[in-house]
Every structure is written in structure tokens, then in C-alpha cells.
Design a protein around this motif. Structure first.
Motif, PDB file in Angstrom:
ATOM      1  N   ALA A 175      52.362 112.164  55.581  1.00 11.98           N
ATOM      2  CA  ALA A 175      53.652 112.425  54.905  1.00 11.98           C
ATOM      3  C   ALA A 175      54.535 113.315  55.800  1.00 11.98           C
ATOM      4  N   ARG A 176      53.902 114.270  56.482  1.00  9.05           N
ATOM      5  CA  ARG A 176      54.678 115.156  57.366  1.00  9.05           C
ATOM      6  C   ARG A 176      55.304 114.339  58.515  1.00  9.05           C
ATOM      7  N   LEU A 177      54.487 113.444  59.104  1.00 11.94           N
ATOM      8  CA  LEU A 177      55.012 112.592  60.186  1.00 11.94           C
ATOM      9  C   LEU A 177      56.165 111.729  59.664  1.00 11.94           C
ATOM     10  N   ALA A 178      56.005 111.218  58.445  1.00 11.06           N
ATOM     11  CA  ALA A 178      57.049 110.357  57.869  1.00 11.06           C
ATOM     12  C   ALA A 178      58.356 111.138  57.705  1.00 11.06           C
ATOM     13  N   ARG A 179      58.233 112.386  57.259  1.00  6.95           N
ATOM     14  CA  ARG A 179      59.452 113.219  57.103  1.00  6.95           C
ATOM     15  C   ARG A 179      60.070 113.495  58.463  1.00  6.95           C
ATOM     16  N   GLU A 180      59.195 113.849  59.420  1.00 11.37           N
ATOM     17  CA  GLU A 180      59.676 114.195  60.766  1.00 11.37           C
ATOM     18  C   GLU A 180      60.423 113.010  61.387  1.00 11.37           C
ATOM     19  N   CYS A 181      59.909 111.794  61.161  1.00  4.69           N
ATOM     20  CA  CYS A 181      60.528 110.582  61.750  1.00  4.69           C
ATOM     21  C   CYS A 181      61.657 110.036  60.883  1.00  4.69           C
ATOM     22  N   LYS A 182      61.885 110.664  59.736  1.00  5.15           N
ATOM     23  CA  LYS A 182      62.842 110.103  58.754  1.00  5.15           C
ATOM     24  C   LYS A 182      62.488 108.638  58.466  1.00  5.15           C
ATOM     25  N   ALA A 183      61.208 108.420  58.238  1.00  6.98           N
ATOM     26  CA  ALA A 183      60.710 107.050  58.026  1.00  6.98           C
ATOM     27  C   ALA A 183      61.169 106.499  56.682  1.00  6.98           C
ATOM     28  N   ASP A 184      61.309 105.168  56.628  1.00  2.00           N
ATOM     29  CA  ASP A 184      61.563 104.500  55.348  1.00  2.00           C
ATOM     30  C   ASP A 184      60.327 103.729  54.884  1.00  2.00           C
ATOM     31  N   THR A 185      59.313 103.634  55.762  1.00  2.00           N
ATOM     32  CA  THR A 185      58.148 102.791  55.463  1.00  2.00           C
ATOM     33  C   THR A 185      56.870 103.454  55.987  1.00  2.00           C
ATOM     34  N   VAL A 186      55.799 103.370  55.192  1.00  2.00           N
ATOM     35  CA  VAL A 186      54.487 103.774  55.691  1.00  2.00           C
ATOM     36  C   VAL A 186      53.613 102.513  55.713  1.00  2.00           C
ATOM     37  N   ILE A 187      53.002 102.263  56.872  1.00  2.00           N
ATOM     38  CA  ILE A 187      52.142 101.085  57.027  1.00  2.00           C
ATOM     39  C   ILE A 187      50.693 101.576  57.088  1.00  2.00           C
ATOM     40  N   GLY A 188      49.867 101.112  56.167  1.00  2.00           N
ATOM     41  CA  GLY A 188      48.437 101.436  56.206  1.00  2.00           C
ATOM     42  C   GLY A 188      47.703 100.263  56.821  1.00  2.00           C
ATOM     43  N   LEU A 238      58.712 106.021  49.712  1.00  2.00           N
ATOM     44  CA  LEU A 238      58.939 105.135  50.858  1.00  2.00           C
ATOM     45  C   LEU A 238      58.315 103.764  50.573  1.00  2.00           C
ATOM     46  N   ARG A 239      58.772 102.781  51.342  1.00  2.00           N
ATOM     47  CA  ARG A 239      58.198 101.433  51.249  1.00  2.00           C
ATOM     48  C   ARG A 239      56.737 101.481  51.747  1.00  2.00           C
ATOM     49  N   ILE A 240      55.878 100.672  51.142  1.00  2.00           N
ATOM     50  CA  ILE A 240      54.464 100.657  51.554  1.00  2.00           C
ATOM     51  C   ILE A 240      54.093  99.243  52.030  1.00  2.00           C
ATOM     52  N   VAL A 241      53.594  99.160  53.264  1.00  2.00           N
ATOM     53  CA  VAL A 241      53.068  97.885  53.754  1.00  2.00           C
ATOM     54  C   VAL A 241      51.563  98.081  53.968  1.00  2.00           C
ATOM     55  N   ALA A 242      50.762  97.277  53.290  1.00  2.00           N
ATOM     56  CA  ALA A 242      49.306  97.441  53.335  1.00  2.00           C
ATOM     57  C   ALA A 242      48.677  96.293  54.124  1.00  2.00           C
ATOM     58  N   GLY A 269      63.486  94.910  55.617  1.00  2.00           N
ATOM     59  CA  GLY A 269      64.546  95.889  55.893  1.00  2.00           C
ATOM     60  C   GLY A 269      64.009  97.221  56.400  1.00  2.00           C
ATOM     61  N   ALA A 270      62.779  97.231  56.922  1.00  2.00           N
ATOM     62  CA  ALA A 270      62.182  98.480  57.418  1.00  2.00           C
ATOM     63  C   ALA A 270      62.762  98.824  58.790  1.00  2.00           C
ATOM     64  N   GLU A 271      63.190 100.077  58.939  1.00  2.00           N
ATOM     65  CA  GLU A 271      63.793 100.476  60.223  1.00  2.00           C
ATOM     66  C   GLU A 271      63.024 101.564  60.933  1.00  2.00           C
ATOM     67  N   ARG A 272      62.345 102.425  60.153  1.00  2.00           N
ATOM     68  CA  ARG A 272      61.561 103.500  60.778  1.00  2.00           C
ATOM     69  C   ARG A 272      60.231 103.609  60.026  1.00  2.00           C
ATOM     70  N   CYS A 273      59.142 103.420  60.770  1.00  2.00           N
ATOM     71  CA  CYS A 273      57.829 103.322  60.112  1.00  2.00           C
ATOM     72  C   CYS A 273      56.823 104.288  60.740  1.00  2.00           C
ATOM     73  N   VAL A 274      55.935 104.811  59.908  1.00  2.00           N
ATOM     74  CA  VAL A 274      54.746 105.491  60.432  1.00  2.00           C
ATOM     75  C   VAL A 274      53.525 104.679  60.014  1.00  2.00           C
ATOM     76  N   ILE A 275      52.495 104.783  60.852  1.00  2.00           N
ATOM     77  CA  ILE A 275      51.261 104.027  60.597  1.00  2.00           C
ATOM     78  C   ILE A 275      50.138 105.005  60.268  1.00  2.00           C
ATOM     79  N   ALA A 276      49.354 104.692  59.216  1.00  2.00           N
ATOM     80  CA  ALA A 276      48.120 105.438  58.937  1.00  2.00           C
ATOM     81  C   ALA A 276      46.957 104.483  59.179  1.00  2.00           C
TER      82      ALA A 276
END
Ligand code: NAD
Length: 364
Positions: A76-89, A127-131, A30-37
Motif C-alpha cells: 500500500a505504501r508503494l502504491a501511494r508513493e507511485c500514485k498507483a491506480d491499480t494493484v496487480i497480485g 484501487l483497481r485490483i488485477v488478480a 484504463g490502468a495507468e500506474r500499477c504496483v505488483i505484489a
């Protein structure tokens, strides 16, 4: 049989080529907006992925070895800026730990440093975490640990808020790991399995995974080191490292990891090499009937053979094995700092400054 509580909440997608199904997996989650680290080695690929899938909004591609709190704050700043629901490492443990920490604080109103110092509790929602591990080592994809540095401090924070939602373990991603990093990370995974097994908090399900991790890693690490393109060995190592992570996730690690912190902070050994530095010593110090049973279960004659196998792997890859290879070493301070680390209390054999000093003196 002793009582235990066992939980493992991460949905694990394992197999060669699994990462190519990232889009489907994000849909499932159900991830719709993600940032990648990620680190620099993966950043160009991550940016290209953003061009292909509109749900991938931004990349923090500067994660360093010994990841910095500043990278966490930027993710975290990028995630807020993008209104992300998921961070992918995507990367080694450094990228995974950055993603986990960023996901934990992105919805908070305080500075990253306040959470790092424990001055503010983590926000109730994260936020959701995908590793997605690209090394076969840390097991961070299945642990609630994040190891992050700030100033000269390297800090391990253990909190359920860091537990990934999902892990995508695709051995193909590790094919490009250079030989020495393959050995460092592989010995880190072996240390996780052994320490989970001999931890004072060990328990039956974790023990089973630890034994299998030791068996799989000992059978495949040398091949993965010598022939990085060997997908069978890479797959086995990815599985062994995953099992290693599962085997220490609840029991936690012990003396060998406690010693790895001063060895990394003061003598700049990469994490895996720092763990490997004392691993054969602790196999000998912690030798008991349980460890003998593990050795027999994985086809070794006993603990002495296990210690010798570890030493031989270190020698093969040219990892440092003696204090004389670390430059000017203050053994008193090293023993004191190791003894003071909280993980030392998990060791089955009590270790104090004097016994640690004796161990390090034998490694001169
Ligand atoms: P790492 O993430 O620092 O990566 C090591 C190097 O390998 C980096 O230069 C990276 O860019 C490179 N690399 C990674 N994947 C690659 C690939 N596929 N191809 C080419 N190069 C690649 O190393 P690591 O050993 O995976 O992680 C170490 C960190 O994880 C340390 O900070 C350690 O303390 C932490 N750690 C965390 C946990 C946990 O449970 N959270 C457990 C153990 C260790």
C-alpha cells in the motif's frame, strides 16, 4: 426452486498465453500506474516487466506463504508513493490476498492494523485490483476474501472491497508449481467446490459450477501432480480452481475450512493440506442425497468412492493424514477451536466439540 441472489463482478480472461496480453488488458481497464505484489519466485520476472512497461511502477516481491499484514502495508505504501491506480497480485493466494488488501487501504489515512482489526471502516475508494493466479487452488481471483496474518493470528476478512476488477487465469503460469504444492492447492480447490455445494447457503448457479469443478479436478489433478509440464492437465486444473472459487464465493465454505485454521495456525500445515486433512472425513459426515447426486453426476458410484479418491490423492503426494503425523496434538483444544470457527455454522450437519473430537480421534 428457492429464491437466490447471484452476482459475479470479475472480468475473467482465461487461457494459455493470456498473461502475455497483460499490457492490452491494462489498456482495456484504463490502468495507468500499477504496483505488483508477488512472491520471491516471481519477483525477478516482475522487475523485468517493469523495465518493459512504464505503467508498471514498483514491485513488492516478498509475499510469504501465510501473507503478513506488514507486506500489505508495504504494498500500500508503494502504491501511494507511485500514485498507483491499480494493484496487480501475481502468484498463489498469498500474493493475490496481499494485493487485494493493499488496494483496499492504499487511499486510506489509517494504519493497516486499524483496518485489519476492524477499528476503521475501509476507505470509500480503493484501487483497481488485477488478480493473476499462478497456482490452481484458492480461487481468490474471484472472491471478496483476503486472508492475512498478523502476530500469530491468521484472519479471513470477507468484504466486497476485496473483489478483484479483473482476473487473468493463464495455466502456463502454473507449469512451474512443484508436485506437492500442486496437490495441496488442487485439493484446496476441490474443497472449495464441495464446501460451496454442501454449504447451508448453497444456491443453484453455484451448485452447477461446483459439480463441474469436482468433475474437472478429479479427472486432472493426478496428471497435473505427476506431470507438471502437461499443459492440458494444468489448463483443466486452472479452470477447475476458477470454478471452485466461483462455487464458494457466495455460499462460503464450511466445516472443512473451519478446521483448516487451527490446523494451519497450531500445526503449520499449508492451507491446502490443512483443508485436505479433514475433507474425506467431512464427505462421509455430510453424506446425504444431494452429495450422492453430485457423486453420480461426476461419474462416481457414491460418496464412499469420493472419500476414497480424496484419501488416495493425499497418499499419492505424501500429505499428512493422521494426527500422529502432526506431532503432539491437543485434541480437546483442536476440537474446541474448530467448533468456535464461524464457518462451522455453514456445515449442513451441525458439528459441536464432541462430534469434532470424535472425528479427530478416528484420525489418530
Ligand atoms: P501460496 O500463495 O502461499 O503459494 C504456495 C507456494 O507456492 C509459495 O512458496 C509460492 O511462492 C509458490 N508458488 C506459487 N506459484 C508458483 C509457481 N507458478 N511456480 C513455483 N512456485 C509457485 O499458496 P496458495 O495455496 O495458492 O494460497 C494459500 C493462501 O491463500 C492461504 O493464505 C490461504 O488461506 C489463502 N486463501 C485465500 C482464499 C481467498 O478467497 N482469498 C481462498 C483460499 C485460500
Amino acid at each position: 426452486m428457492t429464491d437466490f441472489v447471484y452476482a459475479q463482478p470479475v472480468k475473467i480472461f482465461f487461457g494459455a498465453g493470456q498473461f502475455r496480453a497483460l499490457g492490452d488488458i491494462l489498456t482495456q481497464l484504463g490502468a495507468e500506474r500499477c504496483v505488483i505484489a508477488c512472491g520471491r519466485h516471481f519477483a525477478p520476472t516482475a522487475r523485468a516487466m517493469c523495465e518493459q512497461d512504464a505503467r508498471l511502477c514498483a514491485v513488492f516481491g516478498e509475499v510469504e506463504q501465510n501473507p503478513q499484514l506488514s507486506g500489505v502495508a508495504e504494498t500500500a505504501r508503494l502504491a501511494r508513493e507511485c500514485k498507483a491506480d491499480t494493484v496487480i497480485g501475481i502468484g498463489g493466494g498469498s500474493s493475490l490476498d496481499t494485493a487485494k488488501f493493499a488496494a483496499a487501504i492504499a487511499l486510506g489515512d489509517a494504519d493497516a492494523l486499524a483496518y485489519y482489526r476492524g477499528e476503521k471502516p475501509f476507505p470509500a475508494k480503493r484501487l483497481r485490483i488485477v488478480a493473476v493466479p499462478t497456482t490452481a487452488g484458492t480461487g481468490s481471483e474471484v472472491t471478496q476474501v483476503s486472508v492475512v496474518s498478523h502476530d500469530r493470528e491468521k484472519k479471513t476478512i470477507n468484504n466486497p472491497v476485496f473483489m478483484p476488477t479483473a482476473a487473468i487465469v493463464d495455466p502456463e503460469l502454473s507449469a512451474s508449481v512443484p508436485p506437492r504444492t500442486t496437490m495441496n492447492t488442487g485439493l484446496d480447490a476441490l474443497a472449495h467446490a464441495l464446501e460451496g455445494y454442501w454449504s447451508r447457503n448453497h444456491q443453484p448457479i453455484s451448485d452447477l459450477m461446483a459439480i463441474e469443478a469436482v468433475r474437472v479436478i478429479l479427472a486432472n489433478l493426478e496428471t497435473a501432480y505427476r506431470d507438471g509440464a502437461n499443459l492440458e492437465a494444468r489448463s483443466a486444473m486452472a479452470y477447475g480452481a476458477l470454478l471452485g472459487g466461483l462455487s464458494f464465493a457466495l455460499p462460503k465454505t464450511a466445516a472443512c475450512h473451519a478446521c483448516s485454521y487451527p490446523l494451519s495456525e497450531d500445526y503449520h500445515l499449508p492451507h491446502g493440506e490443512a483443508c485436505a486433512f479433514t475433507l474425506d472425513s467431512f464427505v462421509r459426515l455430510n453424506a446425504d442425497e444431494r452429495l450422492e447426486a453430485l457423486c453420480r453426476a461426476v461419474g462416481l458410484r457414491g460418496t464412499e468412492e469420493l472419500a476414497q479418491r480424496i484419501a488416495a490423492l493425499k497418499e499419492l503426494a505424501g500429505l499428512r493424514r493422521r494426527l500422529s503425523e502432526l506431532g503432539e496434538v491437543d485434541v480437546e483444544k483442536l476440537a474446541r477451536d474448530c467448533a468456535a470457527h464461524p464457518l462451522m455454522n455453514n456445515n449442513p450437519v451441525p458439528m459441536d466439540e464432541a462430534s469434532l473430537r470424535a472425528m479427530f480421534e478416528a484420525l489418530r
